[in-house]
Structures are given as C-alpha cells and as structure tokens.
Design a protein around this motif. Sequence first.
Motif, PDB file in Angstrom:
ATOM      1  N   LYS A 141       0.835  -1.208   0.000  1.00  0.00           N
ATOM      2  CA  LYS A 141       0.000   0.000   0.000  1.00  0.00           C
ATOM      3  C   LYS A 141       0.870   1.260   0.000  1.00  0.00           C
ATOM      4  CE  LYS A 141      -3.891   0.117   2.428  1.00  0.00           C
ATOM      5  NZ  LYS A 141      -4.806   0.263   3.585  1.00  0.00           N
ATOM      6  N   ALA A 142       2.034   1.182   0.669  1.00  0.00           N
ATOM      7  CA  ALA A 142       2.943   2.330   0.756  1.00  0.00           C
ATOM      8  C   ALA A 142       3.894   2.397  -0.440  1.00  0.00           C
ATOM      9  CB  ALA A 142       3.754   2.253   2.051  1.00  0.00           C
ATOM     10  N   GLY A 143       3.837   1.391  -1.325  1.00  0.00           N
ATOM     11  CA  GLY A 143       4.705   1.404  -2.499  1.00  0.00           C
ATOM     12  C   GLY A 143       6.106   0.898  -2.213  1.00  0.00           C
ATOM     13  N   GLY A 144       6.256   0.057  -1.193  1.00  0.00           N
ATOM     14  CA  GLY A 144       7.578  -0.427  -0.808  1.00  0.00           C
ATOM     15  C   GLY A 144       7.945  -1.780  -1.383  1.00  0.00           C
ATOM     16  N   ASP A 145       9.011  -2.345  -0.841  1.00  0.00           N
ATOM     17  CA  ASP A 145       9.564  -3.611  -1.323  1.00  0.00           C
ATOM     18  C   ASP A 145       8.771  -4.800  -0.777  1.00  0.00           C
ATOM     19  OD1 ASP A 145      11.944  -2.567  -2.734  1.00  0.00           O
ATOM     20  OD2 ASP A 145      12.490  -1.856  -0.726  1.00  0.00           O
ATOM     21  N   VAL A 146       8.249  -5.623  -1.666  1.00  0.00           N
ATOM     22  CA  VAL A 146       7.402  -6.743  -1.255  1.00  0.00           C
ATOM     23  C   VAL A 146       7.958  -8.111  -1.645  1.00  0.00           C
ATOM     24  CG1 VAL A 146       5.285  -5.369  -1.161  1.00  0.00           C
ATOM     25  CG2 VAL A 146       5.930  -6.507  -3.305  1.00  0.00           C
ATOM     26  N   ASP A 147       9.176  -8.163  -2.145  1.00  0.00           N
ATOM     27  CA  ASP A 147       9.811  -9.444  -2.454  1.00  0.00           C
ATOM     28  C   ASP A 147      10.242 -10.069  -1.129  1.00  0.00           C
ATOM     29  OD1 ASP A 147      11.395 -11.585  -3.138  1.00  0.00           O
ATOM     30  OD2 ASP A 147      12.781 -10.433  -4.385  1.00  0.00           O
ATOM     31  N   THR A 148       9.485 -11.061  -0.662  1.00  0.00           N
ATOM     32  CA  THR A 148       9.739 -11.650   0.658  1.00  0.00           C
ATOM     33  C   THR A 148      10.883 -12.661   0.649  1.00  0.00           C
ATOM     34  OG1 THR A 148       8.090 -13.384   0.320  1.00  0.00           O
ATOM     35  CG2 THR A 148       7.345 -11.322   1.367  1.00  0.00           C
ATOM     36  N   SER A 149      11.536 -12.844  -0.490  1.00  0.00           N
ATOM     37  CA  SER A 149      12.667 -13.772  -0.544  1.00  0.00           C
ATOM     38  C   SER A 149      13.942 -13.132   0.004  1.00  0.00           C
ATOM     39  CB  SER A 149      12.898 -14.261  -1.980  1.00  0.00           C
ATOM     40  OG  SER A 149      13.370 -13.199  -2.802  1.00  0.00           O
ATOM     41  N   ARG A 150      13.863 -11.857   0.343  1.00  0.00           N
ATOM     42  CA  ARG A 150      15.043 -11.181   0.888  1.00  0.00           C
ATOM     43  C   ARG A 150      14.622 -10.165   1.942  1.00  0.00           C
ATOM     44  NH1 ARG A 150      16.507  -6.046  -2.530  1.00  0.00           N
ATOM     45  NH2 ARG A 150      17.844  -5.864  -0.748  1.00  0.00           N
ATOM     46  N   ASP A 151      15.602  -9.715   2.714  1.00  0.00           N
ATOM     47  CA  ASP A 151      15.390  -8.693   3.738  1.00  0.00           C
ATOM     48  C   ASP A 151      15.826  -7.337   3.194  1.00  0.00           C
ATOM     49  OD1 ASP A 151      14.581 -10.709   5.440  1.00  0.00           O
ATOM     50  OD2 ASP A 151      16.510 -10.867   6.451  1.00  0.00           O
ATOM     51  N   TYR A 152      15.265  -6.268   3.767  1.00  0.00           N
ATOM     52  CA  TYR A 152      15.584  -4.906   3.348  1.00  0.00           C
ATOM     53  C   TYR A 152      15.967  -4.088   4.573  1.00  0.00           C
ATOM     54  CZ  TYR A 152      13.082  -6.392  -0.800  1.00  0.00           C
ATOM     55  OH  TYR A 152      12.674  -7.080  -1.916  1.00  0.00           O
ATOM     56  N   GLU A 153      17.048  -3.357   4.458  1.00  0.00           N
ATOM     57  CA  GLU A 153      17.485  -2.478   5.537  1.00  0.00           C
ATOM     58  C   GLU A 153      17.502  -1.056   4.996  1.00  0.00           C
ATOM     59  OE1 GLU A 153      20.569  -3.443   8.756  1.00  0.00           O
ATOM     60  OE2 GLU A 153      21.683  -2.303   7.256  1.00  0.00           O
ATOM     61  N   TYR A 154      16.731  -0.178   5.618  1.00  0.00           N
ATOM     62  CA  TYR A 154      16.570   1.192   5.129  1.00  0.00           C
ATOM     63  C   TYR A 154      17.268   2.230   6.010  1.00  0.00           C
ATOM     64  CZ  TYR A 154      12.885  -1.134   2.531  1.00  0.00           C
ATOM     65  OH  TYR A 154      12.184  -1.995   1.727  1.00  0.00           O
ATOM     66  N   THR A 155      17.837   1.820   7.086  1.00  0.00           N
ATOM     67  CA  THR A 155      18.475   2.755   8.013  1.00  0.00           C
ATOM     68  C   THR A 155      19.627   3.477   7.339  1.00  0.00           C
ATOM     69  OG1 THR A 155      17.912   1.251   9.824  1.00  0.00           O
ATOM     70  CG2 THR A 155      19.535   2.969  10.294  1.00  0.00           C
ATOM     71  N   ASN A 156      19.651   4.791   7.483  1.00  0.00           N
ATOM     72  CA  ASN A 156      20.725   5.626   6.950  1.00  0.00           C
ATOM     73  C   ASN A 156      21.797   5.708   8.038  1.00  0.00           C
ATOM     74  OD1 ASN A 156      22.435   7.793   6.320  1.00  0.00           O
ATOM     75  ND2 ASN A 156      20.808   8.897   5.256  1.00  0.00           N
ATOM     76  N   TRP A 157      22.815   4.859   7.934  1.00  0.00           N
ATOM     77  CA  TRP A 157      23.817   4.752   8.997  1.00  0.00           C
ATOM     78  C   TRP A 157      24.638   6.021   9.156  1.00  0.00           C
ATOM     79  CZ3 TRP A 157      22.330   1.456  12.210  1.00  0.00           C
ATOM     80  CH2 TRP A 157      21.682   0.287  11.794  1.00  0.00           C
ATOM     81  N   ALA A 158      24.921   6.718   8.078  1.00  0.00           N
ATOM     82  CA  ALA A 158      25.659   7.989   8.179  1.00  0.00           C
ATOM     83  C   ALA A 158      24.840   8.999   8.982  1.00  0.00           C
ATOM     84  CB  ALA A 158      25.991   8.533   6.794  1.00  0.00           C
TER      85      ALA A 158
END
Length: 179
Positions: A141-158
């Motif tokens: 619904k939010a237009g994000g990543d829905v491929d459940t075969s992998r994980d997603y990390e969105y944190t901006n570490w810098a």
Amino acid sequence: VLYGTTQGQTVKVAGVIGDTLRTGGIATDVINARADWPSPRDYDAVIVAASVHVGGYQRAVRRWVRAHAQTLNQKPTAFVSVCLGVLQQDPKVAHELTAIVDRFRTATGWRPAIVKQVAGALPYSRYNWFTRWAMVRIVRKAGGDVDTSRDYEYTNWADVRAFAEEFVRSAQAGERRAA
C-alpha cells in the motif's frame, strides 16, 4: 543507550550510536531494556531507542522511561524512534509518527531534548507467515519492497552516526552553559 527491539533493527541502531560515542571518547553502555534496568542517575546523558509496532513502543522501554522520567528530565536526553513509516514522505504518515511519539511522551512524562526518527528494516526472513503477510499488505500500500525472498534495511547509517555526534556536542554545550 537504552533500547527496545522487536525484530532486531533497533539493537543495530543502538549499537552504531554506542560505537560512534565510544569513537568520540565517550564511555558508553548499550543496554537492552528487557535485560537490565540501570539507573539513569549513573549517567551524564541518556539516549533511548525503540521501534514502532502497532502504534507504540516496546513495553520494557515504556516502563523504564516512566519509572525514571523525573531523572531523565534533568539530563541531556534523546529519543530515537525507529519506524519504516519514515520512508513514506507522506504528511499524514509524518503526522501519525509525531502523534505516536507524543503519546509516548505523555504516557511516560519524559521530555527528551531531541527526538530522532530513523528508518528501520523489513526482515522478511525473520517474520512468521502471518506477520510476513501483514507486512506485505502494508508495504504494498505504501509502495515499498514486497519481495519476501530477501530482507531490506533502510536505516541511513551515516545519519545515525551524525545524530550521535550532534547529541554529544549538544550535551557538552549544555554542560558548559550549566557550569
């Protein structure tokens, strides 16, 4: 740095904050709110990190902050809210994220000097089938990543490291003004 985590991303955020502070010469403990209840009286400054789940934060974090709000309100403090909603760039979502933080502050009586919103992660591989299904519906619904075969990390570490560095500068400036 006291943290609460559900899927593990907030412990990573707390760890990077702790490492950044240590690199800057600041003695730092990184503590899981579920495992230990240190007194904030033993620290010059406190950062609390928690993740948003179903419109709130981890119970252990809420209880610790509520129990120590009076002491926290007398020290340099910051609250780091970890949530995927940060990524949406939607005014309604931004308003809701602010409302979640405000409800937390009201419920606990804590007034952190700094509130930092940080994007989290989608660890599909760690979700049970129901959570994975629910997250896919929300993320789609939010237009994000829905491929459940992998994980997603969105944190901006810098950005997380820059926040930790700025917190130290701010806390130290406050100490100099108080002296």
